[in-house]
Design a protein around this motif. Structure first.
Motif, PDB file in Angstrom:
ATOM      1  N   VAL A 146       0.848  -1.209   0.000  1.00 15.90           N
ATOM      2  CA  VAL A 146       0.000   0.000   0.000  1.00 15.90           C
ATOM      3  C   VAL A 146       0.878   1.252   0.000  1.00 15.90           C
ATOM      4  CG1 VAL A 146      -1.757   1.267   1.313  1.00 15.90           C
ATOM      5  CG2 VAL A 146      -1.854  -1.226   1.198  1.00 15.90           C
ATOM      6  N   GLU A 147       1.880   1.281   0.889  1.00 18.21           N
ATOM      7  CA  GLU A 147       2.776   2.446   0.965  1.00 18.21           C
ATOM      8  C   GLU A 147       3.631   2.544  -0.304  1.00 18.21           C
ATOM      9  OE1 GLU A 147       2.403   0.422   3.681  1.00 18.21           O
ATOM     10  OE2 GLU A 147       1.270   1.862   4.880  1.00 18.21           O
ATOM     11  N   TYR A 148       4.087   1.369  -0.787  1.00 17.48           N
ATOM     12  CA  TYR A 148       4.904   1.386  -1.997  1.00 17.48           C
ATOM     13  C   TYR A 148       4.125   1.963  -3.168  1.00 17.48           C
ATOM     14  CZ  TYR A 148       9.146  -0.874  -0.447  1.00 17.48           C
ATOM     15  OH  TYR A 148      10.346  -1.116   0.152  1.00 17.48           O
ATOM     16  N   PHE A 149       2.848   1.577  -3.257  1.00 18.26           N
ATOM     17  CA  PHE A 149       2.011   2.105  -4.345  1.00 18.26           C
ATOM     18  C   PHE A 149       1.931   3.636  -4.231  1.00 18.26           C
ATOM     19  CE2 PHE A 149      -2.187   3.547  -5.825  1.00 18.26           C
ATOM     20  CZ  PHE A 149      -2.053   3.243  -7.169  1.00 18.26           C
ATOM     21  N   ALA A 150       1.737   4.113  -3.002  1.00 14.38           N
ATOM     22  CA  ALA A 150       1.623   5.564  -2.791  1.00 14.38           C
ATOM     23  C   ALA A 150       2.910   6.272  -3.207  1.00 14.38           C
ATOM     24  CB  ALA A 150       1.296   5.846  -1.328  1.00 14.38           C
ATOM     25  N   VAL A 151       4.067   5.686  -2.866  1.00 13.77           N
ATOM     26  CA  VAL A 151       5.350   6.314  -3.224  1.00 13.77           C
ATOM     27  C   VAL A 151       5.523   6.342  -4.748  1.00 13.77           C
ATOM     28  CG1 VAL A 151       7.863   6.123  -3.046  1.00 13.77           C
ATOM     29  CG2 VAL A 151       6.452   5.723  -1.032  1.00 13.77           C
ATOM     30  N   VAL A 152       5.130   5.256  -5.410  1.00 16.01           N
ATOM     31  CA  VAL A 152       5.242   5.220  -6.876  1.00 16.01           C
ATOM     32  C   VAL A 152       4.335   6.290  -7.489  1.00 16.01           C
ATOM     33  CG1 VAL A 152       4.776   3.830  -8.938  1.00 16.01           C
ATOM     34  CG2 VAL A 152       5.949   2.803  -7.009  1.00 16.01           C
ATOM     35  N   VAL A 153       3.127   6.443  -6.921  1.00 12.73           N
ATOM     36  CA  VAL A 153       2.210   7.477  -7.428  1.00 12.73           C
ATOM     37  C   VAL A 153       2.836   8.867  -7.254  1.00 12.73           C
ATOM     38  CG1 VAL A 153      -0.032   8.601  -7.056  1.00 12.73           C
ATOM     39  CG2 VAL A 153       0.113   6.118  -7.140  1.00 12.73           C
ATOM     40  N   LEU A 154       3.502   9.085  -6.114  1.00 13.14           N
ATOM     41  CA  LEU A 154       4.173  10.374  -5.887  1.00 13.14           C
ATOM     42  C   LEU A 154       5.235  10.614  -6.963  1.00 13.14           C
ATOM     43  CD1 LEU A 154       4.709  12.899  -4.097  1.00 13.14           C
ATOM     44  CD2 LEU A 154       6.372  11.534  -2.852  1.00 13.14           C
ATOM     45  N   GLY A 155       6.001   9.567  -7.274  1.00 16.72           N
ATOM     46  CA  GLY A 155       7.021   9.667  -8.325  1.00 16.72           C
ATOM     47  C   GLY A 155       6.395  10.032  -9.650  1.00 16.72           C
ATOM     48  N   GLN A 453       1.666  -3.731 -10.064  1.00 13.85           N
ATOM     49  CA  GLN A 453       1.966  -4.853  -9.145  1.00 13.85           C
ATOM     50  C   GLN A 453       1.556  -4.500  -7.705  1.00 13.85           C
ATOM     51  OE1 GLN A 453       6.176  -5.744  -9.046  1.00 13.85           O
ATOM     52  NE2 GLN A 453       5.933  -6.690  -7.035  1.00 13.85           N
ATOM     53  N   TYR A 454       1.962  -3.303  -7.242  1.00 16.79           N
ATOM     54  CA  TYR A 454       1.649  -2.911  -5.860  1.00 16.79           C
ATOM     55  C   TYR A 454       0.146  -2.701  -5.669  1.00 16.79           C
ATOM     56  CZ  TYR A 454       6.680  -2.087  -5.399  1.00 16.79           C
ATOM     57  OH  TYR A 454       8.039  -2.236  -5.371  1.00 16.79           O
ATOM     58  N   PHE A 455      -0.504  -2.129  -6.691  1.00 15.96           N
ATOM     59  CA  PHE A 455      -1.941  -1.855  -6.574  1.00 15.96           C
ATOM     60  C   PHE A 455      -2.725  -3.170  -6.500  1.00 15.96           C
ATOM     61  CE2 PHE A 455      -6.129  -1.169  -8.488  1.00 15.96           C
ATOM     62  CZ  PHE A 455      -6.605  -0.154  -7.670  1.00 15.96           C
ATOM     63  N   LEU A 456      -2.448  -4.076  -7.442  1.00 14.16           N
ATOM     64  CA  LEU A 456      -3.220  -5.327  -7.472  1.00 14.16           C
ATOM     65  C   LEU A 456      -2.950  -6.181  -6.237  1.00 14.16           C
ATOM     66  CD1 LEU A 456      -3.086  -6.315 -11.259  1.00 14.16           C
ATOM     67  CD2 LEU A 456      -4.922  -5.188 -10.013  1.00 14.16           C
ATOM     68  N   THR A 457      -1.695  -6.223  -5.785  1.00 20.22           N
ATOM     69  CA  THR A 457      -1.380  -7.002  -4.577  1.00 20.22           C
ATOM     70  C   THR A 457      -2.102  -6.396  -3.373  1.00 20.22           C
ATOM     71  OG1 THR A 457       0.797  -7.302  -5.548  1.00 20.22           O
ATOM     72  CG2 THR A 457       0.542  -8.071  -3.310  1.00 20.22           C
ATOM     73  N   SER A 458      -2.138  -5.070  -3.293  1.00 18.76           N
ATOM     74  CA  SER A 458      -2.844  -4.412  -2.181  1.00 18.76           C
ATOM     75  C   SER A 458      -4.327  -4.754  -2.229  1.00 18.76           C
ATOM     76  CB  SER A 458      -2.693  -2.888  -2.268  1.00 18.76           C
ATOM     77  OG  SER A 458      -1.355  -2.546  -2.289  1.00 18.76           O
ATOM     78  N   MET A 459      -4.880  -4.766  -3.437  1.00 12.84           N
ATOM     79  CA  MET A 459      -6.309  -5.063  -3.584  1.00 12.84           C
ATOM     80  C   MET A 459      -6.616  -6.505  -3.169  1.00 12.84           C
ATOM     81  SD  MET A 459      -8.115  -2.459  -4.595  1.00 12.84           S
ATOM     82  CE  MET A 459      -7.238  -1.759  -3.250  1.00 12.84           C
ATOM     83  N   VAL A 460      -5.745  -7.435  -3.561  1.00 10.07           N
ATOM     84  CA  VAL A 460      -5.947  -8.841  -3.179  1.00 10.07           C
ATOM     85  C   VAL A 460      -5.860  -8.975  -1.651  1.00 10.07           C
ATOM     86  CG1 VAL A 460      -4.924 -11.168  -3.294  1.00 10.07           C
ATOM     87  CG2 VAL A 460      -5.149  -9.799  -5.370  1.00 10.07           C
ATOM     88  N   SER A 461      -4.861  -8.294  -1.054  1.00  8.04           N
ATOM     89  CA  SER A 461      -4.648  -8.413   0.400  1.00  8.04           C
ATOM     90  C   SER A 461      -5.767  -7.756   1.201  1.00  8.04           C
ATOM     91  CB  SER A 461      -3.339  -7.755   0.815  1.00  8.04           C
ATOM     92  OG  SER A 461      -2.316  -8.173  -0.015  1.00  8.04           O
ATOM     93  N   HIS A 462      -6.421  -6.734   0.626  1.00 11.83           N
ATOM     94  CA  HIS A 462      -7.421  -5.985   1.404  1.00 11.83           C
ATOM     95  C   HIS A 462      -8.818  -6.071   0.813  1.00 11.83           C
ATOM     96  CE1 HIS A 462      -3.517  -4.247   2.602  1.00 11.83           C
ATOM     97  NE2 HIS A 462      -4.091  -4.155   3.783  1.00 11.83           N
ATOM     98  N   GLY A 463      -9.091  -7.174   0.122  1.00  9.82           N
ATOM     99  CA  GLY A 463     -10.449  -7.439  -0.364  1.00  9.82           C
ATOM    100  C   GLY A 463     -11.011  -6.334  -1.249  1.00  9.82           C
ATOM    101  N   ASN A 464     -10.174  -5.849  -2.166  1.00  4.69           N
ATOM    102  CA  ASN A 464     -10.587  -4.789  -3.115  1.00  4.69           C
ATOM    103  C   ASN A 464     -11.129  -3.537  -2.416  1.00  4.69           C
ATOM    104  OD1 ASN A 464      -9.827  -6.318  -5.280  1.00  4.69           O
ATOM    105  ND2 ASN A 464     -11.853  -7.126  -5.681  1.00  4.69           N
ATOM    106  N   ASP A 465     -10.642  -3.271  -1.209  1.00  2.00           N
ATOM    107  CA  ASP A 465     -11.104  -2.103  -0.470  1.00  2.00           C
ATOM    108  C   ASP A 465     -10.174  -0.917  -0.784  1.00  2.00           C
ATOM    109  OD1 ASP A 465     -12.054  -0.266   1.289  1.00  2.00           O
ATOM    110  OD2 ASP A 465     -11.251  -1.253   3.090  1.00  2.00           O
ATOM    111  N   LEU A 466     -10.659  -0.001  -1.599  1.00  2.00           N
ATOM    112  CA  LEU A 466      -9.824   1.139  -2.029  1.00  2.00           C
ATOM    113  C   LEU A 466      -9.479   2.092  -0.885  1.00  2.00           C
ATOM    114  CD1 LEU A 466     -11.360   2.120  -5.488  1.00  2.00           C
ATOM    115  CD2 LEU A 466      -8.999   1.472  -5.071  1.00  2.00           C
ATOM    116  N   THR A 467     -10.317   2.064   0.183  1.00  2.00           N
ATOM    117  CA  THR A 467     -10.077   3.016   1.281  1.00  2.00           C
ATOM    118  C   THR A 467      -8.784   2.718   2.042  1.00  2.00           C
ATOM    119  OG1 THR A 467     -11.374   1.687   2.815  1.00  2.00           O
ATOM    120  CG2 THR A 467     -12.553   3.456   1.645  1.00  2.00           C
TER     121      THR A 467
END
Lengths: 503, 167
Positions: A146-155, A453-467
């Motif tokens: 989740v954090e990695y995805f956020a950092v990539v988005v910042l980049g 990769q980070y987004f889909l893994t986060s979605m799988v780990s958190h039941g597609n919960d975008l929040t």
């Protein structure tokens, strides 16, 4: 602390091994020359040495590349001061002051100050990198996807906004790059996307082919077609090109400019997408703001030259922080270095410090050494640059394309990669011609697959919960910063229009 | 008129994006419960691409294209550009047929001539020495299996390598 010092001692021993030290010297020489020659950028030269690194291990390869990086960001200032020809846009502020100093008869001092400011900025930023990276990597180890995805988005957000003429154009370029990153077989389902029956596209598009094509070949075609202005300018032959290093008293008098340049360079260098060019202009502007005589800037002011030159080299250490600690390259140069890491089977990121401390600390010490050796190399280069500038452009251009051919072919010994490189080269020409920025496309190709990769893994780990991206504090803070960055140009425009209506 | 011309590129990219968006819908997806499909991410990106094209078109229409780079405004030499592109594409096309050494020799010769190197002796000498140096470095030192050519040209390349004592 003791562990870091012990690692540094081991790194020093490794850096002084003949091959490694030779790579530092060779890298600095290549970087200074490439940085100085208009048309060959530091980034091009890092790309062009990639095929040679197949011969070496990871340590000499990376020492070669980091030394080119360090030498390259400095090289353009010599020709800027001597001939009013900045080798790269990042050397423009140095040229504004340095060439004026040259015209005033202070060329030796201008060259010496540029060399010292670069060395000091680069050395101290490498020192900050050495001591700040390991604790930052420890924090990064607690990050989830989740954090990695956020950092990539910042980049991705910062590369769109910082230093771009048109945000819409930068966004087009970024999304096109991210789309290219989706071509090939995807990891989760094993399904081939957008290959359209073309065999070599099934394995995806290697970002090195995009990088070589867009930067090196696109640039050569741009120059060949005559759309680049001649490099002559109003250059005057300098009476001498020997540098005189400043005295300790002169350096002490400029301590404020050195510190401001260092701070600006490290911070801006660490922001993905910003880099040395932004750092040099920001530090020059800052120096003008704090000066008691801002009207003198542009007439040969040593403070302006010192601040911009310090920040340019200080950005090199800053830019290595996200690459080494998070495995996220924030610039073209660090992206190629990431390519070199991966080619040698080493994955940059927080685990790098635990798994390959020898390599990491050798790189740190190599950067420290390179900045010291650069003082000698800079003095030598300043003497011989009048001759070097006479290398005919047709020779440079033809050999650059041949090196690109070899570099692309060496990726997988496949002509398909050469074809892709040449086609991206033609695309690079049109992007330059139609004012579409190239760096967002490159970072889109590199960071796009990471984001997926980070987004889909986060979605799988958190039941597609975008929040989840907003309920975790680090992720929420980073994503809000990204949103702020993206909205800033629109907000700035709206405020300007409102102000204009009021007046 | 000028603003209309500036919108053609983004409009074409928008159409390409729409076509690819449709193609993403035809991916052979076997849905896994609770997981996003392989078409989700590309479709998200393509929506972003199309939206940015619309933004660009609006920017062009409102005349807010921003400061243009000076290089983009300078005139270009179309014959040189066409020649350069033909050489850049001809290089990978001919290398598998003629072999790397001969193709590189011809490429360097033609490209340097096109780029403005006129005196025949330095042109030939640079081309010949450059090609031989590249072969020594990448064939003998780096062991890179560069294309040798097809049929009789492969025999010629091997003959050349033996002559240079690099094979």
């Amino acid at each position: 602390m003791w562990e870091t010092l012990a690692n540094l001692a081991a790194g020093l021993a490794a850096s002084l091994e003949p091959l490694n030290f030779l790579m530092i010297l060779a890298g600095l020489a290549i970087g200074i020359v490439a940085g100085a020659l208009p048309g060959i950028t530091m980034l091009n030269s890092i790309v062009l040495v990639l095929p040679f690194t197949y011969l070496m291990g990871i340590v000499p390869s990376l020492l070669l590349m980091t030394s080119i990086y360090i030498g390259g960001v400095f090289g353009g200032s010599i020709t800027g001061i001597l001939f009013n020809i900045p080798g790269d846009p990042m050397n423009v502020p140095t040229t504004w002051e340095g060439y004026q100093l040259n015209k005033k008869g202070q060329v030796r001092l201008a060259l010496g100050m540029a060399i010292m400011a670069s060395a000091i900025g680069g050395f101290l930023s490498a020192l900050i990198l050495t001591f700040a990276s390991p604790p930052f990597a420890k924090v990064a180890l607690t990050f989830s996807t989740v954090e990695y995805f956020a950092v990539v988005v910042l980049g991705l957000a910062s590369v769109v906004v910082i230093g771009q003429v048109s945000v819409a154009g930068a966004l087009m370029s970024l999304f096109a790059g991210m789309f290219l990153g989706t071509v090939g077989t995807e990891a989760q389902y094993g399904i081939t996307r957008f290959a359209f029956g073309i065999k070599f596209l099934e394995t995806g598009i290697d970002f090195v082919t995009v990088l070589i094509g867009l930067f090196a070949i696109g640039e050569v075609l741009d120059q060949l077609s005559g759309s680049k202005a001649g490099a002559g300018g109003d250059a005057a032959a300098p009476s001498t090109s020997r540098a005189r290093l400043p005295s300790p008293r002169q350096l002490w008098a400029l301590r404020g400019s050195l510190v401001r340049g260092l701070g600006t360079g490290v911070v801006i260098g660490a922001i993905p997408g910003a880099g040395a060019t932004v750092a040099s202009f920001v530090s020059y502007g800052l120096e003008k703001q704090v000066s008691k005589e801002p009207e003198r800037f542009g007439t040969g002011v040593l403070e302006g030259l010192t601040a911009s030159e310090t920040s340019v080299n200080a950005s090199t250490g800053g830019a290595m922080i996200p690459l080494l600690t998070l495995g996220i390259p924030g610039s073209g140069a660090t992206a190629v270095m990431m390519g070199a890491f991966l080619l040698h089977g080493v994955q940059p990121g927080p685990l790098l410090f635990a798994q390959s401390p020898h390599e990491v600390y050798t790189i740190f010490v190599g950067m420290l050494l390179a900045n010291l050796v650069m003082i000698v190399m800079g003095l030598l280069a300043a003497r011989s640059f009048a001759q070097l500038m006479k290398v005919p452009e047709p020779i440079l251009a033809a050999f650059i394309i041949t090196f690109c051919f070899i570099g692309a072919y060496a990726l997988r010994n496949d002509m398909a990669d050469v074809w892709l490189t040449m086609l991206f080269g033609i695309l690079g020409f049109f992007m330059r011609r139609y004012n579409l920025p190239i760096p967002p496309l490159i970072l889109g190709v590199i960071l796009g697959p990471l984001a997926e990769q980070y987004f889909l893994t986060s979605m799988v780990s958190h039941g597609n919960d975008l929040t989840v991206f907003l309920t975790r504090p680090v992720s929420a803070a980073v994503l809000l910063t990204s949103a702020g960055l993206l909205l800033w140009p629109a907000l700035k425009g709206w405020l300007a229009r409102r102000e204009a209506v009021r007046v | 008129m000028r603003s209309l011309r500036g919108a053609i590129g983004p409009a074409l990219i928008f159409l390409a994006g729409a076509g690819l968006f449709a193609a993403a819908g035809r991916l052979p997806v076997v849905p896994v419960p609770g997981q996003l499909g392989p078409d989700f991410w590309p479709r998200l990106i393509l929506i972003g691409l199309m939206a940015s094209c619309v933004l660009k078109i609006l920017e062009v229409a409102r005349g807010r294209e921003g400061r243009r780079e000076p290089t983009a405004l300078l005139p270009l030499s179309r014959p040189k550009l066409a020649g350069g592109m033909a050489l850049v594409l001809g290089y990978p096309a001919l290398a598998p047929l003629l072999g790397f050494p001969l193709t590189t020799f011809f490429f360097l010769l033609a490209f340097m001539r096109l780029a403005g190197m006129r005196r025949p002796l330095p042109l030939l000498a640079t081309t010949l020495l450059g090609t031989v140096a590249l072969l020594y470095v990448f064939v003998k030192v780096v062991y890179l299996p560069l294309p040798k050519g097809a049929g009789v040209m492969e025999d010629f390349t091997i003959f050349l390598y033996r002559l240079l004592r690099i094979f």
